[in-house]
Design a protein around this motif. Structure first.
Motif, PDB file in Angstrom:
ATOM      1  N   ARG A   1       4.011  10.328  10.644  1.00  0.00           N
ATOM      2  CA  ARG A   1       3.805  11.127   9.442  1.00  0.00           C
ATOM      3  C   ARG A   1       3.802  12.592   9.843  1.00  0.00           C
ATOM      4  NH1 ARG A   1       2.498   6.730  10.315  1.00  0.00           N
ATOM      5  NH2 ARG A   1       2.640   5.101   8.759  1.00  0.00           N
TER       6      ARG A   1
ATOM      7  N   ASP B   1       0.446   5.025   2.038  1.00  0.00           N
ATOM      8  CA  ASP B   1      -0.496   5.549   3.032  1.00  0.00           C
ATOM      9  C   ASP B   1      -1.584   6.385   2.358  1.00  0.00           C
ATOM     10  OD1 ASP B   1       1.246   4.260   4.665  1.00  0.00           O
ATOM     11  OD2 ASP B   1       1.756   5.993   5.907  1.00  0.00           O
TER      12      ASP B   1
ATOM     13  N   HIS C   1       0.861  -1.190   0.000  1.00  0.00           N
ATOM     14  CA  HIS C   1       0.000   0.000   0.000  1.00  0.00           C
ATOM     15  C   HIS C   1       0.894   1.236   0.000  1.00  0.00           C
ATOM     16  CE1 HIS C   1       1.294  -0.306   4.176  1.00  0.00           C
ATOM     17  NE2 HIS C   1       1.030   0.992   4.277  1.00  0.00           N
TER      18      HIS C   1
ATOM     19  N   HIS D   1       4.784   0.396   0.078  1.00  0.00           N
ATOM     20  CA  HIS D   1       5.601  -0.315   1.067  1.00  0.00           C
ATOM     21  C   HIS D   1       4.755  -1.368   1.784  1.00  0.00           C
ATOM     22  CE1 HIS D   1       3.888   3.297   2.998  1.00  0.00           C
ATOM     23  NE2 HIS D   1       3.729   2.520   4.068  1.00  0.00           N
TER      24      HIS D   1
HETATM   25 FE   LIG Z   1       2.099   2.446   5.529  1.00  0.00          FE
END
Ligand SMILES: [Fe+2]
Length: 296
Positions: free
Chosen positions: A258, A158, A156, A242
């Motif tokens: 993040r 994010d 995926h 990732h």
């Molecule tokens: Fe992730």
């Protein structure tokens, strides 16, 4: 009297499929903030003594939560799995989270003080402008041979789970890289190629990443293992695909967060919201701390 009109942002989940695809195409075909700033898709930086500080905090919390009998009981965190029951190590198949990691959804003031110090370090040494940051860092404890480890890999980005593309991913290990960390990333070029193959339809991409084993195997051939050494942190363009992957011999503990530059947040026209169970809103006071980097 002066009235200002505050326009409500459109929620990402309210876009029509064609609008979403156009947005994703735009994200993957124009340079990102990260790319413009660093002229590359990922960078590794030394972050001094922070891994040691986080590691000490983690061991303290493991003892306080009565997961470890006392701090001296553990020679190194890479063998933590030897102290844990199968139940603590087993993954929930749906979200890939094990019980031991859920103990760290709640930390404490001491742990968060180290985290805020780290945020101030990033502000000074990594991103020289104010940024919003994840209120609670994600601490992951991956153990070898855990039940339901076939949840992984689950490729995926994010963004494909609803995060704003203006975010940057920061990942660092609290354990040594013994051959691998059980974490893989894909180059930006390959990530772009994959999304193009799905006509920029995130839902199709995620569906295949979960249910289509040959596709997941194909992603294995396009991605590389992350070998970031203890003492360094990896920052990468949030468009890079990732995944975690099962471990066979040691425990990997890592932290990921993040961050989102305030300047970028102010230019965002959409409200971003997670597609997961918790439907997290990516705004200050929700996913991000209510204060940005310069006010903590
Ligand atoms: Fe992730």
């Amino acid at each position: 009297m002066h009235f200002s009109i505050i326009k409500k942002k459109t929620n990402i989940n309210d876009l029509l499929l064609e609008e979403k695809k156009l947005l994703v195409k735009n994200i993957y075909t124009t340079p990102s903030y990260f790319q413009n700033l660093f002229n590359q898709e990922s960078i590794e930086i030394d972050f001094q003594h922070y891994p040691d500080l986080f590691r000490e905090e983690l061991v303290r919390l493991l003892c306080e939560k009565e997961i470890l009998p006392h701090t001296e009981s553990l020679n190194n965190l890479e063998t933590l799995h030897e102290f844990l029951s199968d139940e603590m190590k087993a993954y929930n198949f749906d979200d890939g989270v094990n019980k031991i990691s859920t103990y760290f959804y709640d930390t404490d003031e001491n742990f968060l003080n180290i985290y805020y110090q780290f945020i101030r370090f990033l502000r000074k040494n990594f991103l020289r402008e104010p940024f919003w940051f994840q209120a609670t860092p994600t601490l992951r404890i991956h153990c070898p041979n855990a039940k339901n480890n076939h949840h992984y890999p689950r490729y995926h980005s994010d963004i494909s789970y609803g995060h704003p593309p203006e975010e940057m991913n920061i990942w660092f290990p609290l354990t040594k890289c013994l051959n691998k960390h059980g974490f893989r990333t894909m180059s930006l070029a390959h990530s772009k190629k994959i999304l193009e193959q799905f006509d920029y339809n995130f839902a199709d991409f995620i569906d295949n990443a979960i249910h289509n084993k040959p596709f997941s195997n194909y992603c294995d051939t396009l991605s590389q293992i992350v070998t970031t050494e203890y003492g360094k942190m990896l920052a990468f363009d949030s468009r890079c695909i990732h995944t975690g992957e099962p471990l066979t011999s040691h425990t990997r503990i890592s932290i990921d967060i993040r961050i989102l530059p305030v300047s970028q947040y102010e230019n965002m026209h959409l409200q971003y919201q997670g597609s997961g169970r918790r439907k997290v809103i990516f705004e200050p006071g929700h996913c991000y701390h209510q204060e940005h980097s310069d006010n903590i």
